[in-house]
Design a protein around this motif. Structure first.
Motif, PDB file in Angstrom:
ATOM      1  N   GLY A 131       0.791  -1.229   0.000  1.00  0.00           N
ATOM      2  CA  GLY A 131       0.000   0.000   0.000  1.00  0.00           C
ATOM      3  C   GLY A 131       0.819   1.273   0.000  1.00  0.00           C
ATOM      4  N   SER A 132       2.141   1.155   0.018  1.00  0.00           N
ATOM      5  CA  SER A 132       2.998   2.339   0.090  1.00  0.00           C
ATOM      6  C   SER A 132       3.266   2.899  -1.305  1.00  0.00           C
ATOM      7  N   GLY A 133       3.951   4.048  -1.328  1.00  0.00           N
ATOM      8  CA  GLY A 133       4.384   4.634  -2.589  1.00  0.00           C
ATOM      9  C   GLY A 133       3.680   5.920  -2.955  1.00  0.00           C
ATOM     10  N   TRP A 134       2.475   6.149  -2.395  1.00  0.00           N
ATOM     11  CA  TRP A 134       1.693   7.320  -2.750  1.00  0.00           C
ATOM     12  C   TRP A 134       1.806   8.407  -1.685  1.00  0.00           C
ATOM     13  N   SER A 135       1.742   9.648  -2.132  1.00  0.00           N
ATOM     14  CA  SER A 135       1.587  10.800  -1.255  1.00  0.00           C
ATOM     15  C   SER A 135       0.467  11.673  -1.811  1.00  0.00           C
ATOM     16  N   LEU A 136      -0.070  12.546  -0.959  1.00  0.00           N
ATOM     17  CA  LEU A 136      -1.144  13.445  -1.386  1.00  0.00           C
ATOM     18  C   LEU A 136      -0.836  14.848  -0.889  1.00  0.00           C
ATOM     19  N   THR A 137      -0.783  15.789  -1.816  1.00  0.00           N
ATOM     20  CA  THR A 137      -0.602  17.202  -1.492  1.00  0.00           C
ATOM     21  C   THR A 137      -1.912  17.937  -1.735  1.00  0.00           C
ATOM     22  N   VAL A 138      -2.352  18.705  -0.752  1.00  0.00           N
ATOM     23  CA  VAL A 138      -3.555  19.525  -0.869  1.00  0.00           C
ATOM     24  C   VAL A 138      -3.126  20.986  -0.834  1.00  0.00           C
ATOM     25  N   ASN A 139      -3.419  21.700  -1.901  1.00  0.00           N
ATOM     26  CA  ASN A 139      -3.170  23.137  -1.971  1.00  0.00           C
ATOM     27  C   ASN A 139      -4.501  23.868  -1.826  1.00  0.00           C
ATOM     28  N   TYR A 140      -4.512  24.938  -1.039  1.00  0.00           N
ATOM     29  CA  TYR A 140      -5.774  25.624  -0.803  1.00  0.00           C
ATOM     30  C   TYR A 140      -5.528  27.091  -0.470  1.00  0.00           C
ATOM     31  N   ALA A 141      -6.561  27.904  -0.712  1.00  0.00           N
ATOM     32  CA  ALA A 141      -6.490  29.332  -0.434  1.00  0.00           C
ATOM     33  C   ALA A 141      -7.691  29.735   0.416  1.00  0.00           C
ATOM     34  N   ILE A 142      -7.423  30.548   1.442  1.00  0.00           N
ATOM     35  CA  ILE A 142      -8.466  31.066   2.326  1.00  0.00           C
ATOM     36  C   ILE A 142      -8.264  32.569   2.448  1.00  0.00           C
ATOM     37  N   ASP A 143      -9.279  33.338   2.075  1.00  0.00           N
ATOM     38  CA  ASP A 143      -9.216  34.808   2.161  1.00  0.00           C
ATOM     39  C   ASP A 143      -7.959  35.361   1.506  1.00  0.00           C
ATOM     40  N   GLY A 144      -7.602  34.797   0.354  1.00  0.00           N
ATOM     41  CA  GLY A 144      -6.479  35.315  -0.406  1.00  0.00           C
ATOM     42  C   GLY A 144      -5.113  34.829   0.020  1.00  0.00           C
ATOM     43  N   THR A 145      -5.054  33.981   1.041  1.00  0.00           N
ATOM     44  CA  THR A 145      -3.779  33.434   1.502  1.00  0.00           C
ATOM     45  C   THR A 145      -3.654  31.981   1.070  1.00  0.00           C
ATOM     46  N   ASP A 146      -2.510  31.622   0.488  1.00  0.00           N
ATOM     47  CA  ASP A 146      -2.274  30.274  -0.011  1.00  0.00           C
ATOM     48  C   ASP A 146      -1.612  29.406   1.053  1.00  0.00           C
ATOM     49  N   TYR A 147      -2.040  28.136   1.094  1.00  0.00           N
ATOM     50  CA  TYR A 147      -1.481  27.161   2.028  1.00  0.00           C
ATOM     51  C   TYR A 147      -1.248  25.850   1.279  1.00  0.00           C
ATOM     52  N   THR A 148      -0.449  24.986   1.866  1.00  0.00           N
ATOM     53  CA  THR A 148      -0.260  23.642   1.323  1.00  0.00           C
ATOM     54  C   THR A 148      -0.014  22.664   2.466  1.00  0.00           C
ATOM     55  N   ALA A 149      -0.446  21.433   2.259  1.00  0.00           N
ATOM     56  CA  ALA A 149      -0.209  20.362   3.235  1.00  0.00           C
ATOM     57  C   ALA A 149       0.002  19.073   2.466  1.00  0.00           C
ATOM     58  N   THR A 150       0.967  18.272   2.891  1.00  0.00           N
ATOM     59  CA  THR A 150       1.275  17.041   2.170  1.00  0.00           C
ATOM     60  C   THR A 150       1.694  15.953   3.141  1.00  0.00           C
ATOM     61  N   ASP A 151       1.415  14.700   2.763  1.00  0.00           N
ATOM     62  CA  ASP A 151       1.814  13.564   3.595  1.00  0.00           C
ATOM     63  C   ASP A 151       1.707  12.294   2.767  1.00  0.00           C
ATOM     64  N   ASP A 152       2.356  11.239   3.242  1.00  0.00           N
ATOM     65  CA  ASP A 152       2.219   9.919   2.616  1.00  0.00           C
ATOM     66  C   ASP A 152       0.834   9.363   2.902  1.00  0.00           C
ATOM     67  N   ILE A 153       0.313   8.583   1.971  1.00  0.00           N
ATOM     68  CA  ILE A 153      -0.975   7.922   2.148  1.00  0.00           C
ATOM     69  C   ILE A 153      -0.812   6.443   1.803  1.00  0.00           C
ATOM     70  N   VAL A 154      -1.762   5.645   2.271  1.00  0.00           N
ATOM     71  CA  VAL A 154      -1.788   4.217   1.968  1.00  0.00           C
ATOM     72  C   VAL A 154      -2.888   3.959   0.946  1.00  0.00           C
ATOM     73  N   VAL A 155      -2.544   3.287  -0.140  1.00  0.00           N
ATOM     74  CA  VAL A 155      -3.504   2.901  -1.173  1.00  0.00           C
ATOM     75  C   VAL A 155      -3.492   1.379  -1.276  1.00  0.00           C
ATOM     76  N   LEU A 156      -4.583   0.748  -0.895  1.00  0.00           N
ATOM     77  CA  LEU A 156      -4.669  -0.711  -0.900  1.00  0.00           C
ATOM     78  C   LEU A 156      -5.040  -1.229  -2.289  1.00  0.00           C
ATOM     79  N   GLN A 157      -4.644  -2.451  -2.563  1.00  0.00           N
ATOM     80  CA  GLN A 157      -4.981  -3.083  -3.838  1.00  0.00           C
ATOM     81  C   GLN A 157      -6.401  -3.634  -3.775  1.00  0.00           C
ATOM     82  N   SER A 158      -7.253  -3.246  -4.710  1.00  0.00           N
ATOM     83  CA  SER A 158      -8.608  -3.786  -4.768  1.00  0.00           C
ATOM     84  C   SER A 158      -8.570  -5.269  -5.131  1.00  0.00           C
ATOM     85  N   GLU A 159      -9.556  -6.003  -4.646  1.00  0.00           N
ATOM     86  CA  GLU A 159      -9.589  -7.445  -4.885  1.00  0.00           C
ATOM     87  C   GLU A 159      -9.809  -7.769  -6.352  1.00  0.00           C
TER      88      GLU A 159
END
Length: 297
Positions: free
Chosen positions: A141-169
């Motif tokens: 399930g390893s190997g993937w990361s997810l970055t979320v970029n967002y803006a609130i009241d004209g200010t830009d932010y970002t947050a990122t971390d590793d995620i787990v993606v499981l194999q579907s059956e």
């Protein structure tokens, strides 16, 4: 006579006092009733009811809460809901603009995957949603990361971390090279709960323009031939091929399932010039197309 008048005056004063007390009591009861009614008019709404948290991604200012109905990411189509919590106040942000970038790290390269834009969920104040289609993962399930970029009241932010993606059956998505030398990704979105009936079949079709961009493919045709390999490879009646819907940019067709069990959905991808890009007919000598999806119920 004077005594009788005195008694009468006392009775009249008592009646007036009783009426005054009764009037005040009615006013008090009415006020309490109105207060109670006001409280009932504003019930607390759980905007994530029915959703399970997958994980949180945080930075110094906010915590990004990620949900879906399963509580995890799997290969294939994932509908995703997001909330942004202010770390200082614990309040959830009602007006933000978001985008995201899922990323798969390979030994010698990295790539993204098909994904939608993120929009406010209809009828909710603090929940945003979109979809991601993971076309592959590692066995753990390893190997993937997810970055979320967002803006609130004209200010830009970002947050990122590793995620787990499981194999579907089952194979609910596949990546393949077409005869036009373009790489495509096809993913099954519906049915979520297959049944013995004519099911609404919905799939997404995307072309890999680069390692990071996967636009929707429009106005192609996807032929459908469902088979049961464990039951003599029989098919079913009343299926229809999938055609493009320009309202939601997905492909729709009818999938006839006549019994429970394991089904292979044999497909052929045909472009807008009627050229077959991938897949073959199922015959006595060819039991399965090279382009297919699977389901079991």
């Amino acid at each position: 006579m004077g005594g009788f008048t005195l008694i009468l005056n006392i009775k009249n004063k008592l009646k007036m006092k009783f009426r005054h007390v009764l009037l005040n009591l009615c006013i008090a009861v009415f006020a309490v009733s109105c207060s109670t009614d006001d409280n009932n008019d504003t019930p607390i709404i759980n905007e994530i009811e029915g959703l399970l948290k997958i994980q949180e991604i945080s930075n110094a200012t906010h915590t990004i809460e990620i949900f879906n109905t399963a509580g995890d990411f799997k290969t294939g189509y994932n509908n995703v809901s997001i909330r942004i919590k202010d770390n200082a106040t614990s309040n959830y942000i009602k007006n933000a603009t978001l985008s995201w970038m899922p990323m798969m790290q390979m030994p010698t390269m990295q790539h993204s995957c098909p994904k939608s834009e993120i929009a406010k969920t209809i009828g909710k104040e603090t929940v945003y949603e979109g979809f991601i289609i993971y076309q592959m993962t590692n066995t753990d399930g390893s190997g993937w990361s997810l970055t979320v970029n967002y803006a609130i009241d004209g200010t830009d932010y970002t947050a990122t971390d590793d995620i787990v993606v499981l194999q579907s059956e089952k194979q609910n998505t596949t990546s393949f090279m077409g005869s036009d030398n373009n790489r495509y990704i096809i993913a099954m979105i519906e049915p979520n709960n297959p049944k013995i009936a004519i099911n609404n079949l919905k799939v997404g079709l995307f072309k890999m323009e680069s390692m990071m961009t996967f636009p929707v493919v429009e106005n192609y045709t996807i032929t459908l031939d469902p088979r049961m390999p464990g039951m003599g490879n029989h098919s079913s009646p009343n299926n229809t091929d999938l055609s493009y819907n320009d309202e939601d940019y997905m492909y729709y067709g009818d999938l006839s399932l006549t019994m429970t069990g394991y089904w292979v959905l044999n497909l052929k991808l045909i472009n807008d010039q009627d050229a077959i890009l991938k897949g073959e007919d199922v015959t006595e000598t060819n039991e399965k197309s090279s382009l297919y999806l699977e389901l079991e119920f």
